[in-house]
Design a protein around this motif. Structure first.
Motif, short mmCIF file in Angstrom:
data_model
loop_
_atom_site.label_atom_id
_atom_site.label_comp_id
_atom_site.label_asym_id
_atom_site.label_seq_id
_atom_site.Cartn_x
_atom_site.Cartn_y
_atom_site.Cartn_z
N ILE A 174 0.84 -1.20 0.00
CA ILE A 174 0.00 0.00 0.00
C ILE A 174 0.88 1.26 0.00
O ILE A 174 0.60 2.21 -0.74
CB ILE A 174 -0.96 -0.01 1.21
CG1 ILE A 174 -2.02 -1.10 1.01
CG2 ILE A 174 -1.61 1.36 1.41
CD1 ILE A 174 -2.85 -1.39 2.25
N GLU A 175 1.93 1.26 0.79
CA GLU A 175 2.83 2.42 0.82
C GLU A 175 3.49 2.65 -0.54
O GLU A 175 3.58 3.78 -1.01
CB GLU A 175 3.91 2.24 1.91
CG GLU A 175 3.39 2.42 3.31
CD GLU A 175 4.43 2.13 4.37
OE1 GLU A 175 5.55 1.65 4.04
OE2 GLU A 175 4.14 2.38 5.55
N ARG A 176 3.95 1.57 -1.17
CA ARG A 176 4.57 1.69 -2.50
C ARG A 176 3.58 2.23 -3.52
O ARG A 176 3.88 3.12 -4.30
CB ARG A 176 5.11 0.33 -2.97
CG ARG A 176 6.57 0.13 -2.69
CD ARG A 176 7.17 -1.02 -3.49
NE ARG A 176 6.33 -2.17 -3.76
CZ ARG A 176 6.22 -3.24 -2.99
NH1 ARG A 176 6.89 -3.32 -1.88
NH2 ARG A 176 5.44 -4.25 -3.34
N LYS A 177 2.38 1.66 -3.51
CA LYS A 177 1.35 2.10 -4.46
C LYS A 177 0.95 3.55 -4.20
O LYS A 177 0.70 4.31 -5.14
CB LYS A 177 0.12 1.18 -4.41
CG LYS A 177 0.40 -0.23 -4.86
CD LYS A 177 0.77 -0.26 -6.33
CE LYS A 177 1.03 -1.66 -6.81
NZ LYS A 177 1.52 -1.71 -8.17
N THR A 178 0.88 3.94 -2.95
CA THR A 178 0.56 5.33 -2.61
C THR A 178 1.63 6.26 -3.14
O THR A 178 1.33 7.30 -3.74
CB THR A 178 0.41 5.50 -1.08
OG1 THR A 178 -0.63 4.63 -0.62
CG2 THR A 178 0.09 6.93 -0.70
N ASN A 179 2.88 5.90 -2.95
CA ASN A 179 3.99 6.72 -3.48
C ASN A 179 3.94 6.78 -5.00
O ASN A 179 4.20 7.83 -5.59
CB ASN A 179 5.34 6.18 -3.00
CG ASN A 179 5.56 6.43 -1.52
OD1 ASN A 179 5.00 7.35 -0.94
ND2 ASN A 179 6.37 5.59 -0.89
#
Length: 190
Positions: free
Chosen positions: A22-27
């Motif tokens: 989720i953090e990667r996709k958000t970035n």
């Protein structure tokens, strides 16, 4: 009881993986949004291009110097041939820096280790490097909006499209070619 603990531990590990995804996709989404915003500003007629007499040699040298560490980390040893004669063009320095940085960023993604940049006495700038992961069809599309090379990680496909628009706003021309396993990008200003 041991099974329950094992299931709970797996679940916690999975949760951690999901949070990282989720953090990667958000970035990625933040980066895409910023790129879309930049692109919208670039193609908007209200963009401020402040054309002044600027030295292409100096802009190119500054841009290359800014990538020295990245080239070193990626085992890229640039061969630089910049004419001694100072080449002045009526251009917006900031937008040209952005174009050069975009091209250099792509070099770090797709180069097989070699990279050459030339500025001739007529003001023609040529970037070239081996890129065995590309082909002629791919290179024909690199300036198309949203086009990405399949193996590009976290790429929005806007960078070279923006570069093309910026070059055009500065009364220039940018073309990409694929010859004998090398990608060649040429820029010329009027």
């Amino acid at each position: 009881r041991d099974k329950k603990y094992a299931i709970q531990r797996i679940t916690e590990e999975r949760q951690k993986e999901y949070i990282e995804i989720i953090e990667r996709k958000t970035n990625d989404l933040i980066e895409l949004t910023e790129s879309l915003f930049d692109f919208s500003k670039t193609i908007d007629n209200g963009i401020e291009i402040k054309k002044e007499k600027n030295c292409i040699n100096e802009i190119l040298e500054e841009s290359l110097a800014g990538y020295y560490v990245i080239f070193t980390e990626n085992n890229i040893q640039p061969k630089v041939e910049i004419c001694e004669e100072k080449i002045y063009k009526n251009i917006d320095k900031n937008s040209i820096i952005r174009v050069f940085e975009n091209i250099l960023s792509n070099v770090t993604k797709y180069s097989n280790g070699d990279f050459k940049v030339m500025l001739d006495k007529n003001g023609k700038i040529t970037f070239s490097n081996k890129a065995t992961t590309l082909d002629a069809t791919t290179v024909e599309k690199i300036f198309d909006r949203y086009y990405t090379v399949e193996n590009a990680q976290r790429s929005t496909g806007l960078g070279l499209s923006i570069a093309k628009k910026l070059i055009e706003l500065n009364n220039g021309k940018i073309v990409g070619k694929y010859i004998k396993g090398k990608i060649i990008i040429e820029i010329e200003f009027k």
